[in-house]
Structures are given as C-alpha cells and as structure tokens.
Design a protein around this motif. Structure first.
Motif, short mmCIF file in Angstrom:
data_model
loop_
_atom_site.label_atom_id
_atom_site.label_comp_id
_atom_site.label_asym_id
_atom_site.label_seq_id
_atom_site.Cartn_x
_atom_site.Cartn_y
_atom_site.Cartn_z
N ALA A 1 19.89 -5.64 -4.64
CA ALA A 1 20.06 -4.77 -3.47
C ALA A 1 20.63 -5.54 -2.30
CB ALA A 1 18.73 -4.12 -3.10
N ASP B 1 24.56 3.14 3.60
CA ASP B 1 23.46 3.24 4.58
C ASP B 1 24.00 3.27 6.01
OD1 ASP B 1 21.71 3.18 2.46
OD2 ASP B 1 21.32 1.02 2.61
N ASN C 1 24.27 -5.61 -2.82
CA ASN C 1 24.88 -4.32 -3.12
C ASN C 1 25.57 -3.82 -1.84
OD1 ASN C 1 25.66 -1.80 -3.92
ND2 ASN C 1 23.67 -1.24 -4.80
N ASP D 1 28.16 -1.95 -1.41
CA ASP D 1 28.48 -0.52 -1.38
C ASP D 1 27.32 0.28 -0.80
OD1 ASP D 1 31.01 -0.71 -2.35
OD2 ASP D 1 30.48 -0.31 -4.44
N GLN D 2 26.09 -0.07 -1.19
CA GLN D 2 24.92 0.63 -0.67
C GLN D 2 24.74 0.34 0.80
OE1 GLN D 2 23.06 2.93 -2.39
NE2 GLN D 2 22.33 3.35 -0.31
N HIS D 3 25.03 -0.91 1.20
CA HIS D 3 24.94 -1.26 2.62
C HIS D 3 25.88 -0.37 3.44
CE1 HIS D 3 23.44 -5.63 1.68
NE2 HIS D 3 22.68 -4.69 1.14
N LYS E 1 29.16 7.43 -4.32
CA LYS E 1 27.98 7.06 -3.53
C LYS E 1 28.18 7.39 -2.05
CE LYS E 1 25.97 3.29 -4.65
NZ LYS E 1 25.64 1.87 -4.90
#
Length: 742
Positions: A141, A151, A144, A146-148, A209
């Motif tokens: 995480a 968010d 990651n 892309d997730q950051h 995402k």
C-alpha cells in the motif's frame, strides 16, 4: 434584317456571360466541399479568420480565478522527466486543494496503471517470508501510487481527461478501448438516429480505480483545420452510442454545480443535428458538429502560470489558488502538447483548455457560425453579383476601380460588423474573391472597349480580349509548413555502454533515479550548446543541430556538446563512485547531412523530429565507438564542416544497410598537447598509406607511435596490415571495412 436584329439581341444578352460564369464558379467553390477546392478555400478563410481573431473585442473580465499549473522544463529538471510517478500527481492534487483550489482539471492522461515496485520484490519467497500478511499489505500500500492518487482526488473536484481515437488493435482488428469512460455528465437525450457530432470507435479512458472518485471526465482531443491550426473545438463527441463532453466543458459543468449537460437535438432528413447545449440556465450555441470557435484572449501565458515544481516544493506563499479553477498540463517542448493557433505557434494545449473554459462562462460572447451560414453566404454572393451588374457596366476603368474599392470595403465592413457586433463568423474569402473577379472583369472590359474606341477598330468577335485573370488572391509569406522541410543538419546519438548489465544490477527505483541523474546534466549540456533534444529511448539520447533555428556551425557545436558531455560524465561518475553506484560510459556518434525535419507523428501524439539516411548513419556511428575504442565518432561530412577541430582518421567503413564507404574520424579535444597533435598527424599519414595499399610504409610509421593515445587502434591496424601483407587485397579494394551489425 430580322436575323441581324436577333443576332444583335443575343450578343447583347450574352455579352456578360463570363461574369455570370464567374458568379457560378464562386458559388460552387463556397457551397460544395470538393477536396480540390475545399482545402485552399479553408486555408485562405483560415488565414483571414486568424487576422480577425487577433482583433476580437476585449473579452469580459473573468469572474473566475483561472490558474494554470505547468509541467514546464523547470519541473522536469527539478522533479524528473516524464512520465511522472502518480505519487507526484497525488501530492500536486493534495497541495492545490490545501491552497484553496475548488476544481482541478488535468490535461494529462491516466489510462494505464502504474507498476507497484514493491510487488516484484515482495513476490520473491525469500523476501515475503520475512513479513506477515499485514506487513506485506502495508508495504504494498505504501508503494501503491495509483491508490495514493485516487485518495488525493477525493479531496476536491477533479476532472480527468480521456482521449478518443480510431486506432485498431492489430491482432483483433477491433478498436482499442483502454480504461473506463463515464458519460454521466451528459444527459443522453439523442434520438435513435445517426449523429452529426464527431464519432470515435476507440478510446483511452481513465484507470477504473480513478473513475468512481473523479468528479467528471472529458475528452482532450484537439481538432485541427486542414492547415494544422486549432481554431475550433468540439464540445461533444460520441463513442459506442453515448455522448461525452470535452475536458473544458466538463470542467465548466462541475464548476457550475450542474448535474447534467443537456444537448439540444433536431431531427432532419434521417439525422440528428445538434443546435447547442444547455448548462443549467445557460445555452451554448454550437454548429451541427458541436464545435465552437475558440476566442483566444491573446498569446500564450495570458492566464497566470505556476510551475508544478513550485507547488510540489511548497514554494507558494500567496493566495493565488484561493477559490481557483486549476488546469494542469505541460508547456515543455519535448512533451508534444504545443499547438499551432491563430495567435501563436507553439501554444500550450493546457491553455487552450483554460481559454475554452473561460469562454463558456460567457457563452454569448463566443464567436459562432450559425446554422444558416450557408444560406447567408449564397444570398451575399448573389447580392454582390447583382450590385456589380447594376453599377459596373458601361463605366470607365477609373470609375469601376473606385466602385470596386467601395464594394470591397463594404464586403469587409459587413463581415467585421457581424464579427464585432454580434460575434457571428462568416467566411470572407468567397465574397472577396467574387468582388475582385467581377471588378477585374469589368475593369478589363472597360480598358478593352476604351482601347477599341480610341483606335476606332470595328468590334468583331475574333478581336475580343478576355478579362485578365487574377493569379493570386491572397499570399501568406509567413505560412508554416507542418509537413516538414529538408535541411542540412547535424545529428547526435549517445548511448550508455553495457546498460543491460547496469540495469540488471539495480532495482527499478534505483535505476530510475540513476538514469535521472545521468540524463539531467547530459540534457543541460546539449541545450547549452544550442542543440534540440529529439527523444530519449531507454538509455539513448538523440539530438540535432540546425533546426528549428538555422545554425551555420551546427557541426562544430555538436562536437563541442559531445566533449562537454564527456566532461560532465567524469563529474557524474565521481558522484556515482561516492554513492557506490555503477559508473557510466557512453559512446557518441555524429553525422551531418540532409534530413527531413518537422512536426511528425499521428493524430494522437506528435513530435518535432528528424528522419532520413543521414540520421541512420549517425546511429550506426554511435554503435561503432566501442569497436574502435573511442568515445566519439563523426563522419567525413561532419569533419569537413568542423574546421576548428583536429581529427584522428579512424577508418573507412561500410555500415549495415550501406554500400558506399564512409570515412570516419575521432575529434580531438581543443586542449590537446603539441605532442599529441604531432602523433595524431603521423597516425593519419599511416592510415592514408594503409588505404593506398602501402602497407610497409604504414607499418613503419605506426611502429614509431609508442605513446599514441589509442593503443586499441594501433593494435587493430597492426593486425590488419599483417593480414594484408600475407593476403594482399584485390586491386580494386577501396580501403573500407564492412560492418555487418548495428
């Protein structure tokens, strides 16, 4: 007698048949889109439009704080070359939100996922065994990105771009469709009929995402005229039966707090024609293809710019982003987002988006071409023809000329009145053409009859002189050739030796940082020596000299840049050694010759580049540097034009793909000693003797060069001479050595 009168009446009736023919031809030119006349007509109308758009009435002061965050050259130097990690975009979004931005619109595509560097490491059993599942998930995480970014998008209203295209998958033959598309911003009210708006089969959407957390999506396609200039933009386009908004329009919708854009359709003759669209209580008029003309406020940087690096490095200490609509894009030359516009060449694409958004705030001021423009043009052409027939016949050439000037002024004045007073755009070329042609006809006819009367020559048909033809209507000496041009340039290729071994010894993140450290000073040196960076391909750098600006000493400057690159490499390797990182060694090949240079590429990505055989030879020379044990190799064509350098004669070669031999040289640095110059001169004499098949003379000279700077070359020629002494070459041998590999 009756027959004579009939003939006279017929002659009088058809005496102005050429003028009627001219009217018919101009009407056909304007109303029919035959390619042979459409392209020149649109080109000339485009040039006239460019003159008018530069003189638009003052645009109302924007009620919105519009800011542009620019991924400029400074950002690339401070943060790194593109493509950036999503972590940078996440930080950029979060920081802009903290600084007060209310809407953020990206002009940067996010269609594919970014590789998580932790996955490759943690997938190894010996590594994953050291951590429990919670720790593994935590580490993944952490990287990651892309997730950051996803968010960060949730912190404010973010609009992400999509790109529509017609590209097909070579394996399946189907349109490429990458990522996700969201059409919720447009109310799908279109009838079940073919639409007249732009339609595409494929797209590059956003990463799935990102789609749920983004406030909206809009396509970033540009719409160039036949001459490559961007004067219009489509606000809507269709993919897979659904209608999608442009990036600027979707940004305006989100900013306006409107749930849906509502297109207004009119069914006619089996098609659905767009008349405009509603955004809340505002109506935006468009043409049938959903296009509007872009009301450029001025040249680039009309809107305030802030470097992305300034935001990322927390260097913003004012409230410029308070309640701002922020457009994020790039003006960097190498990122292929500079466009040709009526107000300036090299106009940043992101500022075009900002300009459209600003115009949508006051849609009544946007220049538009009404749906009835063709009927208006036909009526105007007929009116011009009627007025010319009423006032021009039987006038002296002087009077006709004066009336022509008055008519031309009236045609231009009416067009400008509609433009400035009502923001209506109507083409001007055809009315001007018809007025000039009819004026020329009647002026020529007047000269003809005055001359006939003065000489008292009987009017007979075989003495009729036709009206003079107009060879040129409009000229534009400053027109841009987007198809490119052929010029003599110098091209350089530089490659890191043994890069595969280096890359295998480093992790992905370490290799990226190592390459960034390498490319930054190398790029700076090329730019300092007036070079143009063409591209980076892996560990290779390609640059050229002599374009887009003429440079008489392009050969010498390319060599000077090569030596400066080697100097920077020495400094860089010292840093690498201190950090216990791999050292870098490079080979540099330079060639001079005629190349095609210009803006080349596809509808989706373009770049200013060079192509041609001379470019290929430069690449081959770079590949030969390791073979000859030198850092720099240049062709004989470069050597001939760099008279301020001394050269070591290296060889005469036939590279792969070439039949004609090329003599190659290694340039000497300007600070070499007199002894080195003398030794180099002797070596060159030896190689010339070798080419002349005087092997014993060459061997005698080479044996005297005990301190020669390149022992590898000495050994190579000793071996060649020994071979040819034992096995003499044929009489027609040209001294060349054939290389069979690149």
């Amino acid at each position: 007698m009756l027959t004579s009168l009939t003939r006279g009446t017929t002659k009088r009736r058809w005496k102005h048949a050429p003028a009627f023919f001219l009217i018919l031809v101009v009407i056909l030119i304007q109303l029919f889109d035959w390619s042979v006349i459409q392209l020149p007509r649109e080109r000339i109308d485009g040039l006239i439009y460019d003159l008018k758009v530069k003189r638009l009435p003052p645009w109302p002061e924007s009620v919105t704080n519009i800011q542009i965050v620019d991924i400029d050259e400074y950002s690339l130097a401070a943060v790194g070359r593109m493509p950036w990690s999503r972590e940078h975009f996440a930080n950029l979004t979060s920081k802009l939100s903290q600084l007060g931005a209310i809407v953020i619109s990206f002009d940067v595509l996010f269609a594919e996922p970014q590789h998580n560097p932790a996955e490759a490491v943690l997938s190894q059993p010996e590594v994953s065994a050291k951590f429990d599942s919670a720790m593994l998930n935590s580490i993944q995480a952490q990287f990651n990105y892309d997730q950051h970014f996803a968010d960060a998008i949730t912190t404010t209203d973010v609009i992400l771009p999509t790109l529509f295209h017609r590209e097909l998958d070579t394996s399946s033959g189907l349109a490429l469709q990458i990522g996700a598309l969201d059409s919720q911003g447009v109310l799908q009210t279109q009838p079940d009929l073919p639409l007249t708006i732009p339609t595409y089969p494929g797209f590059a959407g956003v990463l799935p995402k990102f789609a749920p957390v983004a406030r909206g999506q809009g396509f970033m396609n540009s719409f160039e005229d036949a001459d490559g200039f961007i004067r219009q933009v489509a606000l809507l386009a269709q993919v897979n039966g659904k209608v999608y908004p442009s990036l600027a329009l979707e940004t305006f919708r989100v900013y306006s707090l409107v749930d849906h854009l509502i297109p207004q359709w009119e069914a006619l003759q089996g098609k659905a024609y767009l008349t405009g669209l509603s955004v809340g209580d505002q109506f935006i008029a468009t043409d049938n293809e959903s296009k509007i003309y872009i009301p450029y406020r001025g040249t680039k940087r009309t809107f305030p710019y802030t470097s992305a690096a300034n935001v990322l490095l927390d260097e913003i200490n004012d409230n410029r982003f308070d309640q701002a609509v922020v457009f994020i894009g790039s003006s960097a030359t190498g990122l292929a987002d500079l466009r040709s516009t009526p107000v300036e060449l090299g106009f940043p694409g992101v500022e075009i988006q900002a300009t459209i958004f600003d115009a949508l705030i006051t849609p009544s001021e946007i220049p538009y071409q009404p749906e009835w423009w063709r009927e208006a043009m036909l009526l105007q052409l007929l009116a011009i023809g009627l007025l010319c027939f009423l006032f021009f016949p039987n006038r002296t050439p002087g009077v006709t000329t004066g009336l022509s000037v008055l008519f031309l002024s009236g045609v231009i004045g009416l067009n400008l009145l509609l433009w400035f007073g009502m923001s209506i755009y109507l083409p001007l070329f055809s009315p001007l053409l018809l007025t000039v042609l009819l004026s020329s006809y009647f002026i020529s006819r007047g000269f003809f009859f005055e001359n006939k009367k003065r000489r008292q020559v009987k009017a007979v048909f075989d003495q009729y002189v036709p009206p003079a033809h107009i060879d040129r209507i409009l000229q534009d000496p400053e027109s841009v050739n987007l198809s490119g041009e052929k010029k003599e340039l110098s091209v350089m290729f530089s490659d890191i030796r043994s890069f595969t071994s280096i890359s295998e010894s480093m992790q992905a993140e370490e290799l990226k940082l190592w390459l960034n450290q390498f490319f930054s000073p190398i790029t700076r040196v090329i730019l300092e020596h007036d070079g143009t960076i063409d591209k980076y391909v892996g560990d290779m750098v390609m640059a050229f000299w002599g374009a887009p600006l003429d440079e008489p000493k392009h050969a010498s400057k390319s060599i000077a840049a090569a030596f400066s690159m080697l100097e920077q490499l020495t400094i860089l390797n010292h840093t690498f050694a201190q950090r216990q990182q791999p050292l870098a060694q490079i080979g540099i090949g330079i060639n001079t010759g005629e190349m095609n240079v210009g803006d080349m590429g596809s509808d989706f990505r373009r770049s200013y580049t060079v192509i041609g055989d001379a470019v290929n030879l430069g690449s081959r020379l770079e590949g030969l540097t390791k073979f000859y044990g030198v850092d720099i190799l240049v062709s004989e064509y470069t050597q001939q034009q760099a008279s301020d350098y001394h050269f070591c004669l290296v060889d005469r070669v036939k590279v792969k793909g070439k039949v004609k031999p090329v003599t190659i040289y290694a340039p000497l640095a300007k600070q070499v000693t007199e002894k080195m110059l003398e030794q180099n001169l002797q070596f060159n004499l030896a190689i010339e003797s070798y080419f002349a098949q005087e092997f014993y003379a060459a061997l005698t000279i080479l044996k005297q060069l005990d301190d020669f700077s390149n022992p590898h070359l000495l050994t190579m020629y000793f071996q060649r001479i020994e071979h040819f002494v034992a096995n003499p070459p044929p009489s027609d041998w040209d001294g060349s050595f054939t290389h069979t590999s690149k």
